[in-house]
Write an enzyme that holds these catalytic residues in place. Structure first.
Site, PDB file in Angstrom:
ATOM      1  N   ASN A   9       0.882  -1.163   0.000  1.00 54.44           N
ATOM      2  CA  ASN A   9       0.000   0.000   0.000  1.00 54.44           C
ATOM      3  C   ASN A   9       0.926   1.222   0.000  1.00 54.44           C
ATOM      4  O   ASN A   9       1.739   1.369   0.913  1.00 54.44           O
ATOM      5  CB  ASN A   9      -0.853  -0.081   1.281  1.00 54.44           C
ATOM      6  CG  ASN A   9      -1.478   1.233   1.680  1.00 54.44           C
ATOM      7  OD1 ASN A   9      -1.723   2.094   0.836  1.00 54.44           O
ATOM      8  ND2 ASN A   9      -1.747   1.377   2.973  1.00 54.44           N
ATOM      9  N   LYS A  11       0.102   4.234   0.440  1.00 52.64           N
ATOM     10  CA  LYS A  11      -0.452   5.277   1.325  1.00 52.64           C
ATOM     11  C   LYS A  11      -0.492   6.627   0.604  1.00 52.64           C
ATOM     12  O   LYS A  11      -0.719   6.694  -0.599  1.00 52.64           O
ATOM     13  CB  LYS A  11       0.361   5.366   2.615  1.00 52.64           C
ATOM     14  CG  LYS A  11       0.466   4.040   3.343  1.00 52.64           C
ATOM     15  CD  LYS A  11       0.948   4.200   4.756  1.00 52.64           C
ATOM     16  CE  LYS A  11       1.083   2.836   5.396  1.00 52.64           C
ATOM     17  NZ  LYS A  11       1.365   2.877   6.802  1.00 52.64           N
ATOM     18  N   HIS A  97      -8.220  -0.503   6.058  1.00 49.22           N
ATOM     19  CA  HIS A  97      -6.843  -0.369   6.521  1.00 49.22           C
ATOM     20  C   HIS A  97      -6.846   0.289   7.895  1.00 49.22           C
ATOM     21  O   HIS A  97      -7.704   1.127   8.203  1.00 49.22           O
ATOM     22  CB  HIS A  97      -6.011   0.463   5.532  1.00 49.22           C
ATOM     23  CG  HIS A  97      -4.561   0.536   5.923  1.00 49.22           C
ATOM     24  ND1 HIS A  97      -4.073   1.522   6.742  1.00 49.22           N
ATOM     25  CD2 HIS A  97      -3.512  -0.288   5.647  1.00 49.22           C
ATOM     26  CE1 HIS A  97      -2.781   1.315   6.935  1.00 49.22           C
ATOM     27  NE2 HIS A  97      -2.417   0.225   6.284  1.00 49.22           N
ATOM     28  N   GLU A  99      -5.324   2.659   9.153  1.00 45.81           N
ATOM     29  CA  GLU A  99      -5.405   4.135   9.186  1.00 45.81           C
ATOM     30  C   GLU A  99      -6.817   4.611   8.856  1.00 45.81           C
ATOM     31  O   GLU A  99      -7.252   5.660   9.352  1.00 45.81           O
ATOM     32  CB  GLU A  99      -4.347   4.732   8.247  1.00 45.81           C
ATOM     33  CG  GLU A  99      -2.955   4.581   8.847  1.00 45.81           C
ATOM     34  CD  GLU A  99      -1.823   4.465   7.845  1.00 45.81           C
ATOM     35  OE1 GLU A  99      -1.999   4.824   6.676  1.00 45.81           O
ATOM     36  OE2 GLU A  99      -0.749   3.980   8.255  1.00 45.81           O
ATOM     37  N   GLU A 169      -3.133  -7.102  10.094  1.00 42.60           N
ATOM     38  CA  GLU A 169      -2.152  -6.060  10.367  1.00 42.60           C
ATOM     39  C   GLU A 169      -2.384  -5.514  11.777  1.00 42.60           C
ATOM     40  O   GLU A 169      -3.239  -4.629  11.981  1.00 42.60           O
ATOM     41  CB  GLU A 169      -2.299  -4.909   9.369  1.00 42.60           C
ATOM     42  CG  GLU A 169      -2.076  -5.323   7.935  1.00 42.60           C
ATOM     43  CD  GLU A 169      -1.697  -4.124   7.078  1.00 42.60           C
ATOM     44  OE1 GLU A 169      -0.542  -4.046   6.651  1.00 42.60           O
ATOM     45  OE2 GLU A 169      -2.553  -3.252   6.866  1.00 42.60           O
ATOM     46  N   GLY A 175       3.781   0.896  10.689  1.00 43.67           N
ATOM     47  CA  GLY A 175       4.342   2.244  10.526  1.00 43.67           C
ATOM     48  C   GLY A 175       5.606   2.502  11.338  1.00 43.67           C
ATOM     49  O   GLY A 175       6.142   1.598  12.002  1.00 43.67           O
ATOM     50  N   SER A 215       5.319  -3.675   9.708  1.00 44.84           N
ATOM     51  CA  SER A 215       6.781  -3.628   9.857  1.00 44.84           C
ATOM     52  C   SER A 215       7.489  -4.856   9.275  1.00 44.84           C
ATOM     53  O   SER A 215       8.481  -5.330   9.836  1.00 44.84           O
ATOM     54  CB  SER A 215       7.177  -3.417  11.317  1.00 44.84           C
ATOM     55  OG  SER A 215       6.730  -2.150  11.766  1.00 44.84           O
TER      56      SER A 215
HETATM   57  C1  PEP Z   1       0.782  -0.752   6.519  1.00 45.82           C
HETATM   58  O1  PEP Z   1       0.625   0.423   6.793  1.00 45.82           O
HETATM   59  O2  PEP Z   1      -0.155  -1.418   6.092  1.00 45.82           O
HETATM   60  C2  PEP Z   1       2.095  -1.356   6.705  1.00 45.82           C
HETATM   61  C3  PEP Z   1       2.175  -2.654   6.658  1.00 45.82           C
HETATM   62  O3  PEP Z   1       3.145  -0.501   6.911  1.00 45.82           O
HETATM   63  P1  PEP Z   1       4.643  -0.844   7.385  1.00 45.82           P
HETATM   64  O4  PEP Z   1       5.095  -2.093   6.678  1.00 45.82           O
HETATM   65  O5  PEP Z   1       5.437   0.339   6.993  1.00 45.82           O
HETATM   66  O6  PEP Z   1       4.584  -1.052   8.873  1.00 45.82           O
END
Ligand code: PEP
Length: 258
Positions: A9, A11, A97, A99, A169, A175, A215
């Site tokens: 994604n 973002k 998601h 967010e 997630e 993030g 992450s």
């Molecule tokens: C996300 O925001 O869906 C995500 C997996 O981000 P990150 O891998 O940067 O933690």
């Protein structure tokens, strides 16, 4: 041999030009990877979708939208309808998601309307679920995931589940301030998700891919992808440079015996 899924994604990063350059580069770097065994997908920002669809073969990299309204048209200022997304050519819609849920206050009931609408309009729906740090502290993660699945997939016909993907997630893992879940923890939660999907869809639930996100990085991708209940990796920051994402995909594939 099960199919593996790798996606990102983007973002609210990357302009239209940056997105098309990224996609062109990723498609070139990964062109020798068998798409029978591996599905790659990228979810750019809305403004980049039309050009993205024109610049990459979706048989190589499937493209998706980050969100979608549950109505075709109406008084929904700032929303994007399924008909508008069909015009861009995307085949996938991400729903719920972290967010969207935690920054913009979306509810399970809204995610449910979006999943249902996305499937009715022929998209693949990627439903994202995950428990918060507080849920984890009180050890109610499994209950929260079950609730998000039961509400988010309420009324969904088993026939539509061949176009349904789930991403686990954990909110605390996503993030710059996130801590990745350990492979053991992720596997336990994925097991719970898979059991719930099977209860909801006894005939087809076992076929729904469940991806881990939060992450993911070159240091943990291999141990995550080899877990029996993890079907793919949904990657944020570690995927936003095409060469780095290509390396991560290849090392994960190798660990998984591909
Ligand atoms: C996300 O925001 O869906 C995500 C997996 O981000 P990150 O891998 O940067 O933690």
């Amino acid at each position: 041999m099960k199919k593996l899924y790798f996606g990102s994604n983007l973002k609210m990063y990357k302009t239209i030009r940056e997105t098309t350059e990224y996609l062109t580069s990723l498609a070139r770097l990964t062109e020798d990877i068998s798409r029978e065994e591996t599905e790659l997908f990228i979810i750019p920002s809305y403004t980049a979708l039309e050009r993205a669809c024109a610049s990459v073969d979706q048989n190589l990299i499937r493209l998706g939208a980050q969100n979608m309204c549950w109505e075709e048209q109406g008084q929904f200022t700032g929303e994007i309808s399924p008909l508008m997304l069909q015009e861009t050519g995307v085949r996938l819609v991400m729903i719920g998601h972290s967010e969207r849920r935690h920054v913009f206050g979306e509810t399970d009931e809204e995610e449910n309307k979006k999943v249902s609408c996305a499937l009715q309009h022929g998209f693949t729906a990627l439903l994202c679920i995950g428990e918060t740090a507080e849920d984890k502290k009180y050890a109610v993660g499994p209950e929260v995931l079950r609730m998000q699945l039961k509400k988010g997939l309420s009324g969904i016909d088993a026939d539509g589940t061949d176009r349904l993907w789930v991403a686990y997630e954990p909110v605390w893992s996503i993030g710059v301030n996130g801590t990745p879940a350990t492979a053991d923890y992720a596997e336990r939660m994925h097991g719970e998700i898979k059991r719930c999907l099977l209860e909801l869809f006894p005939e087809t639930g076992a076929q729904i891919p469940v991806l881990y996100g939060g992450s993911v990085n070159p240091g943990n991708a291999e141990e995550l992808i080899v877990q029996p209940s993890i079907d793919g990796l949904f990657v944020g920051r570690a995927a936003w440079q095409a060469d780095k994402f290509n390396e991560l995909i290849r090392s994960a594939q190798k660990a998984a015996g591909r």
